[in-house]
Design an enzyme around this catalytic site. Structure first.
Site, PDB file in Angstrom:
ATOM      1  CB  CYS A 156      -0.956   0.004   1.187  1.00 50.39           C
ATOM      2  SG  CYS A 156      -2.100  -1.375   1.149  1.00 50.39           S
ATOM      3  CG  ASN A 195      -6.746  -0.547   1.795  1.00 59.72           C
ATOM      4  OD1 ASN A 195      -6.130  -0.123   0.822  1.00 59.72           O
ATOM      5  ND2 ASN A 195      -6.153  -1.062   2.850  1.00 59.72           N
ATOM      6  CG  HIS A 235      -2.940   3.515   2.355  1.00 63.40           C
ATOM      7  ND1 HIS A 235      -3.628   3.163   1.225  1.00 63.40           N
ATOM      8  CD2 HIS A 235      -2.922   2.415   3.155  1.00 63.40           C
ATOM      9  CE1 HIS A 235      -4.000   1.899   1.330  1.00 63.40           C
ATOM     10  NE2 HIS A 235      -3.590   1.427   2.490  1.00 63.40           N
TER      11      HIS A 235
HETATM   12  O1  UT7 Z   1      -3.432  -1.141   3.783  1.00 61.21           O
HETATM   13  C1  UT7 Z   1      -3.087  -1.821   4.952  1.00 61.21           C
HETATM   14  C2  UT7 Z   1      -4.164  -2.830   5.165  1.00 61.21           C
HETATM   15  N1  UT7 Z   1      -4.562  -3.135   6.476  1.00 61.21           N
HETATM   16  C3  UT7 Z   1      -5.166  -2.294   7.325  1.00 61.21           C
HETATM   17  O2  UT7 Z   1      -5.285  -1.145   7.122  1.00 61.21           O
HETATM   18  C4  UT7 Z   1      -5.713  -2.903   8.544  1.00 61.21           C
HETATM   19  C5  UT7 Z   1      -5.596  -2.047   9.759  1.00 61.21           C
HETATM   20  N2  UT7 Z   1      -6.513  -2.564  10.744  1.00 61.21           N
HETATM   21  C6  UT7 Z   1      -7.822  -2.241  10.728  1.00 61.21           C
HETATM   22  O3  UT7 Z   1      -8.279  -1.476   9.920  1.00 61.21           O
HETATM   23  C7  UT7 Z   1      -8.672  -2.788  11.841  1.00 61.21           C
HETATM   24  O4  UT7 Z   1      -7.859  -3.511  12.745  1.00 61.21           O
HETATM   25  C8  UT7 Z   1      -9.819  -3.719  11.326  1.00 61.21           C
HETATM   26  C9  UT7 Z   1     -10.870  -2.886  10.615  1.00 61.21           C
HETATM   27  C10 UT7 Z   1      -9.256  -4.761  10.385  1.00 61.21           C
HETATM   28  C11 UT7 Z   1     -10.491  -4.400  12.509  1.00 61.21           C
HETATM   29  O5  UT7 Z   1     -10.971  -3.428  13.428  1.00 61.21           O
HETATM   30  P1  UT7 Z   1     -10.649  -3.591  14.988  1.00 61.21           P
HETATM   31  O6  UT7 Z   1     -11.319  -2.488  15.674  1.00 61.21           O
HETATM   32  O7  UT7 Z   1      -9.145  -3.697  15.109  1.00 61.21           O
HETATM   33  O8  UT7 Z   1     -11.370  -4.947  15.325  1.00 61.21           O
HETATM   34  P2  UT7 Z   1     -10.753  -6.306  15.926  1.00 61.21           P
HETATM   35  O9  UT7 Z   1      -9.916  -6.991  14.895  1.00 61.21           O
HETATM   36  O10 UT7 Z   1     -10.152  -6.016  17.249  1.00 61.21           O
HETATM   37  O11 UT7 Z   1     -12.074  -7.147  16.111  1.00 61.21           O
HETATM   38  C12 UT7 Z   1     -13.086  -6.731  17.039  1.00 61.21           C
HETATM   39  C13 UT7 Z   1     -14.223  -7.731  16.955  1.00 61.21           C
HETATM   40  C14 UT7 Z   1     -13.772  -9.176  17.003  1.00 61.21           C
HETATM   41  O12 UT7 Z   1     -14.731  -9.900  17.733  1.00 61.21           O
HETATM   42  P3  UT7 Z   1     -14.457 -10.308  19.264  1.00 61.21           P
HETATM   43  O13 UT7 Z   1     -13.197 -11.124  19.231  1.00 61.21           O
HETATM   44  O14 UT7 Z   1     -14.311  -9.005  19.988  1.00 61.21           O
HETATM   45  O15 UT7 Z   1     -15.685 -11.085  19.604  1.00 61.21           O
HETATM   46  C15 UT7 Z   1     -13.817  -9.616  15.556  1.00 61.21           C
HETATM   47  O16 UT7 Z   1     -14.036 -10.990  15.415  1.00 61.21           O
HETATM   48  O17 UT7 Z   1     -14.910  -7.572  15.706  1.00 61.21           O
HETATM   49  C16 UT7 Z   1     -15.005  -8.842  15.051  1.00 61.21           C
HETATM   50  N3  UT7 Z   1     -14.985  -8.641  13.608  1.00 61.21           N
HETATM   51  C17 UT7 Z   1     -16.087  -8.380  12.891  1.00 61.21           C
HETATM   52  N4  UT7 Z   1     -17.381  -8.253  13.235  1.00 61.21           N
HETATM   53  C18 UT7 Z   1     -18.259  -7.994  12.265  1.00 61.21           C
HETATM   54  C19 UT7 Z   1     -13.907  -8.640  12.790  1.00 61.21           C
HETATM   55  N5  UT7 Z   1     -14.298  -8.403  11.525  1.00 61.21           N
HETATM   56  C20 UT7 Z   1     -15.644  -8.240  11.555  1.00 61.21           C
HETATM   57  C21 UT7 Z   1     -16.618  -7.956  10.595  1.00 61.21           C
HETATM   58  N6  UT7 Z   1     -17.913  -7.835  10.978  1.00 61.21           N
HETATM   59  N7  UT7 Z   1     -16.301  -7.804   9.296  1.00 61.21           N
END
Ligand code: UT7
Length: 323
Positions: free
Chosen positions: A113, A280, A250
């Site tokens: 990215c 993204n 980005h």
């Molecule tokens: O270009 C570089 C590419 N990568 C990135 O930019 C990624 C950077 N990271 C992020 O943008 C964020 O970490 C995410 C959007 C990927 C995730 O957000 P988060 O606030 O960090 O959530 P998390 O991974 O801590 O997950 C929180 C909860 C989890 O459930 P539990 O364990 O708390 O029960 C996940 O299983 O949200 C759950 N979860 C979802 N729920 C509904 C994860 N994905 C989803 C989803 N829909 N799509």
């Protein structure tokens, strides 16, 4: 001394839209979760037979028109991509062929990215050195072709697109001041696609051809990395952060952008966003956002523009220029 400045911009996104509501029907997620956690409302998806170079060609022609040059004027084409149509020829070679840029040398750059800023740096330096006068730099990816549509952690994030800029040589007081590149390969496992090998039962079973991501850890690294990269590029050019007119980030997650903005006291009106409609788009996200800002007539000559990105590698980067 030669400087390189952005003489024109172009972009293209595929027509097909996938909204959060469509994703609700495919996986265990909700519009509310995606919107509040990422800022994304919808994304564009390339058709089965639509490739990274197909999107790039449209972005390239638009940038060429905007810069009021012809394809034959181009000395070099550099495409930042991690989803080329094939291993080789490179995407840049395909673009060169299709737009008829017969004189141009062409190669790709892979820095995930952050790739657009890496490619911009290469183009800028080749102009500053005097080797070339007119360079096209593209950021283009079709990450939706390598996402696991059963993995809700990743499949909601990405979209496809391409953006292009034309760099031209000038002696005037404008253009790219400096670009700063950073890499930490020890954190590579936070975001990866493991297999480039021919498909086998093992690579398919272990889903090694798809993006895997430790989003939460990446999130924290991204905020720190982009904050420091912006501090470095402004400090090293003696330009205070509040003197910058636009920050082109980005577009990975609106919460990452907001966290960086909060740490550096950057007001919202200096941060153009496209993440809500395109998700993204990897290395395409910055040139697309820049193009939309430019075509809306919002950037004026003399404005200061700062780019900041992070991505797989891990890589991150910043660049500062006078429009
Ligand atoms: O270009 C570089 C590419 N990568 C990135 O930019 C990624 C950077 N990271 C992020 O943008 C964020 O970490 C995410 C959007 C990927 C995730 O957000 P988060 O606030 O960090 O959530 P998390 O991974 O801590 O997950 C929180 C909860 C989890 O459930 P539990 O364990 O708390 O029960 C996940 O299983 O949200 C759950 N979860 C979802 N729920 C509904 C994860 N994905 C989803 C989803 N829909 N799509």
């Amino acid at each position: 001394m030669n400087h390189s400045y952005i003489a024109g911009t172009g972009s293209y996104v595929p027509e097909k839209i996938i909204t959060n509501f469509t994703l609700e029907k495919m996986i265990d997620t909700s519009d509310e979760w995606i919107r509040t956690r990422t800022g994304i409302l919808e994304r564009r998806i390339a058709q089965e037979n639509e490739t990274t170079s197909d999107l790039s060609i449209k972005a390239a022609l638009s940038a060429i028109e905007d810069a009021k040059i012809t394809s034959g004027d181009l000395d070099l084409i550099i495409t930042a991509t991690v989803t080329p149509d094939m291993v080789f020829p490179s995407s840049s070679c395909m673009i060169q062929k299709n737009i008829g840029a017969h004189k141009a040398a062409a190669f790709d750059v892979a820095a995930a990215c952050s790739g657009f800023i890496y490619a911009l740096n290469v183009g800028d330096q080749l102009i500053k050195s005097g080797q070339y006068k007119t360079v096209m730099v593209l950021g283009a990816d079709t990450l939706t072709k390598i996402i696991d549509w059963t993995d809700r952690n990743t499949c909601i994030l990405f979209g496809d697109g391409a953006g292009a800029v034309i760099l031209k040589s000038t002696q005037e007081d404008r253009g790219i001041y400096s670009t700063h590149l950073y890499t930490d390969g020890t954190l590579g496992e936070l975001l990866e696609v493991r297999s480039l090998r021919p498909t086998s039962e093992e690579t398919l079973t272990n889903r090694l051809h798809y993006i895997s991501m430790k989003g939460n850890e990446l999130f924290k690294v991204a905020i720190k990395a982009m904050t420091e990269a912006i501090q470095d590029v402004t400090r090293s050019n003696g330009i205070p952060i509040d003197a910058v007119d636009f920050f082109i980030f980005h577009q990975a997650n609106i919460r990452i952008i907001q966290a960086v903005a909060q740490r550096l006291n950057i007001p919202e009106n200096k941060i153009p966003l496209t993440i809500q409609k395109y998700g993204n788009t990897s290395t395409a996200s910055m040139p697309i956002t820049l193009d939309e800002l430019n075509k809306a007539g919002k950037i004026q000559p003399g404005n200061t523009v700062c780019f900041a990105a992070f991505g797989g590698g891990l890589t991150w980067a910043s660049s500062l220029l006078k429009w």
